[in-house]
Design a protein around this motif. Structure first.
Motif, mmCIF file in Angstrom:
data_model
loop_
_atom_site.group_PDB
_atom_site.id
_atom_site.type_symbol
_atom_site.label_atom_id
_atom_site.label_comp_id
_atom_site.label_asym_id
_atom_site.label_seq_id
_atom_site.Cartn_x
_atom_site.Cartn_y
_atom_site.Cartn_z
ATOM 1 N N ALA A 91 -4.062 3.948 0.087
ATOM 2 C CA ALA A 91 -2.976 3.497 1.307
ATOM 3 C C ALA A 91 -3.141 3.848 2.782
ATOM 4 O O ALA A 91 -2.910 2.820 3.633
ATOM 5 C CB ALA A 91 -1.621 4.198 0.885
ATOM 6 N N VAL A 111 1.382 8.296 5.696
ATOM 7 C CA VAL A 111 0.436 7.023 5.617
ATOM 8 C C VAL A 111 0.545 6.213 6.935
ATOM 9 O O VAL A 111 -0.566 6.127 7.614
ATOM 10 C CB VAL A 111 0.822 6.123 4.529
ATOM 11 C CG1 VAL A 111 0.178 4.699 4.571
ATOM 12 C CG2 VAL A 111 0.857 6.798 3.111
ATOM 13 N N ALA A 163 0.813 -1.165 0.004
ATOM 14 C CA ALA A 163 0.039 0.038 -0.015
ATOM 15 C C ALA A 163 0.756 1.176 -0.056
ATOM 16 O O ALA A 163 0.489 2.095 -0.682
ATOM 17 C CB ALA A 163 -0.914 -0.112 1.072
ATOM 18 N N ILE A 164 1.980 1.218 1.022
ATOM 19 C CA ILE A 164 2.783 2.435 0.844
ATOM 20 C C ILE A 164 3.568 2.570 -0.429
ATOM 21 O O ILE A 164 3.920 3.792 -1.046
ATOM 22 C CB ILE A 164 3.822 2.316 1.976
ATOM 23 C CG1 ILE A 164 2.812 2.473 3.294
ATOM 24 C CG2 ILE A 164 4.864 3.538 1.924
ATOM 25 C CD1 ILE A 164 3.790 1.982 4.639
ATOM 26 N N THR A 209 -4.540 7.278 -4.224
ATOM 27 C CA THR A 209 -3.666 6.199 -3.911
ATOM 28 C C THR A 209 -3.321 6.517 -2.505
ATOM 29 O O THR A 209 -3.159 5.613 -1.650
ATOM 30 C CB THR A 209 -2.382 6.216 -4.730
ATOM 31 O OG1 THR A 209 -1.753 7.463 -4.925
ATOM 32 C CG2 THR A 209 -2.533 5.831 -6.156
ATOM 33 N N TRP A 235 6.345 9.256 3.914
ATOM 34 C CA TRP A 235 4.999 8.412 3.647
ATOM 35 C C TRP A 235 5.053 7.602 5.170
ATOM 36 O O TRP A 235 3.906 7.112 5.429
ATOM 37 C CB TRP A 235 4.893 7.285 2.762
ATOM 38 C CG TRP A 235 4.883 7.879 1.350
ATOM 39 C CD1 TRP A 235 5.869 8.110 0.349
ATOM 40 C CD2 TRP A 235 3.790 8.878 0.721
ATOM 41 N NE1 TRP A 235 5.760 8.848 -0.672
ATOM 42 C CE2 TRP A 235 4.573 9.346 -0.609
ATOM 43 C CE3 TRP A 235 2.732 9.415 1.140
ATOM 44 C CZ2 TRP A 235 3.583 10.336 -1.193
ATOM 45 C CZ3 TRP A 235 2.066 10.319 0.555
ATOM 46 C CH2 TRP A 235 2.470 10.808 -0.717
#
Length: 317
Positions: free
Chosen positions: A59, A213, A43-44, A55, A209
């Protein structure tokens, strides 16, 4: 204390069925942990390679659900289900499942077994999670907004972070000192593991991220899906004597399994009836209970939307 009744599996399953249901595969347990981290990495990587709002949203929601998945696999380790070797089970459950999301396997196990012992009874430590339901839609929306805006995360985590700076005085009760020490140790482990994770993100060229994320998912989507999980498992279920009615099974479609209910957590009634079954055996246990006509005694819902409608059906102002 009203300990809940236990079902003798010999009165439900044949010896062959029970042997199959209770068989554990250590490699499968390790695969589930690998799958959780692999899904997080994928996902990352998706948003790192193709950064755009869609996206990024995918994520955050997928990673938040897999953070819940790590907590679910910690739960599996608490029941000794990740690996037949106790040392491996404890190490993987603690350091690869619990600590990265701010939990602790040993303290969780002690708490959770009390929940099994007194499910839906006054001594159940989780009763406060289910007792207020049903609530109004407005009340639920307020809670969901607090989850998605990070307010729940701050409220739950800030006292633990502050415990790092608290110093116990000699005249404080022992139980309080133990709690503070345990909280501080848990946060210290969480911060250390997450510092290592940030280093790995940074070395991979994806340091931003980690925050945008991994941390954001933990602060927003994870609290929301944890709330939904808690509601689905016990809200509006029976507090009576029949253990078949104390927990709920919710049928989950592929989208729900991806974003809300990973690793068969939706088969919660079966887990409470036979709590030492590996999580990957719960669908088969459900099928057998259907075949034997016992499903009529259980609380089963067709999906999470149906559960949420039930849980938010109160008309109270």
């Amino acid at each position: 204390m009203p300990v809940v009744a236990r079902i003798d599996p010999r009165t439900v399953f044949t010896p062959d069925e029970w042997s199959r249901l209770t068989s554990r595969r250590s490699l499968r347990g390790m695969w589930l942990v690998t799958h959780a981290w692999g899904t997080i990495a994928a996902a990352i990587a998706l948003v790192a390679l193709w950064p755009n709002p869609l996206t990024w949203l995918i994520a955050v929601t997928v990673v938040g659900a897999r953070q819940l998945g790590l907590a679910i696999l910690m739960h599996e380790a608490a029941h000794g289900g990740l690996h037949s070797n106790k040392a491996i089970n404890e190490w993987v459950g603690q350091w690869l499942c619990a600590v990265p999301v701010g939990a602790d396997l040993a303290s969780y196990r002690s708490y959770h077994l009390q929940h099994h012992k007194f499910t839906q009874q006054p001594e159940d430590p989780d009763l406060s999670l289910s007792a207020p339901f049903p609530i109004t839609k407005e009340s639920y929306y307020r809670k969901a907004i607090r989850d998605l805006t990070g307010q729940t995360f701050v409220r739950q985590r800030l006292p633990l972070f502050l415990s790092l700076f608290k110093r116990s005085s000699a005249d404080e009760p022992v139980s309080h000192e133990s709690f503070v020490s345990s909280g501080a140790d848990k946060v210290a482990r969480f911060l250390a593991v997450n510092a290592v994770m940030f280093g790995l993100f940074w070395l991979a060229g994806a340091g931003i991220w980690y925050w945008a994320v991994w941390v954001l998912a933990m602060a927003t989507w994870l609290p929301l899906v944890t709330r939904i999980r808690n509601i689905a498992e016990h809200a509006c279920t029976s507090t009576g004597e029949d253990p078949f009615s104390h927990a709920r099974t919710t049928h989950a479609n592929p989208i729900e399994r991806l974003f809300i209910a990973p690793y068969w957590v939706n088969y919660h009634a079966e887990h409470h009836l036979f709590m030492y079954l590996p999580c990957y055996r719960l669908p088969e246990a459900h099928r057998l209970l259907v075949e034997k006509g016992l499903i009529e005694r259980m609380e089963v819902r067709p999906g999470y939307l149906d559960v949420m409608r039930l849980a938010t059906s109160s008309q109270r102002a």
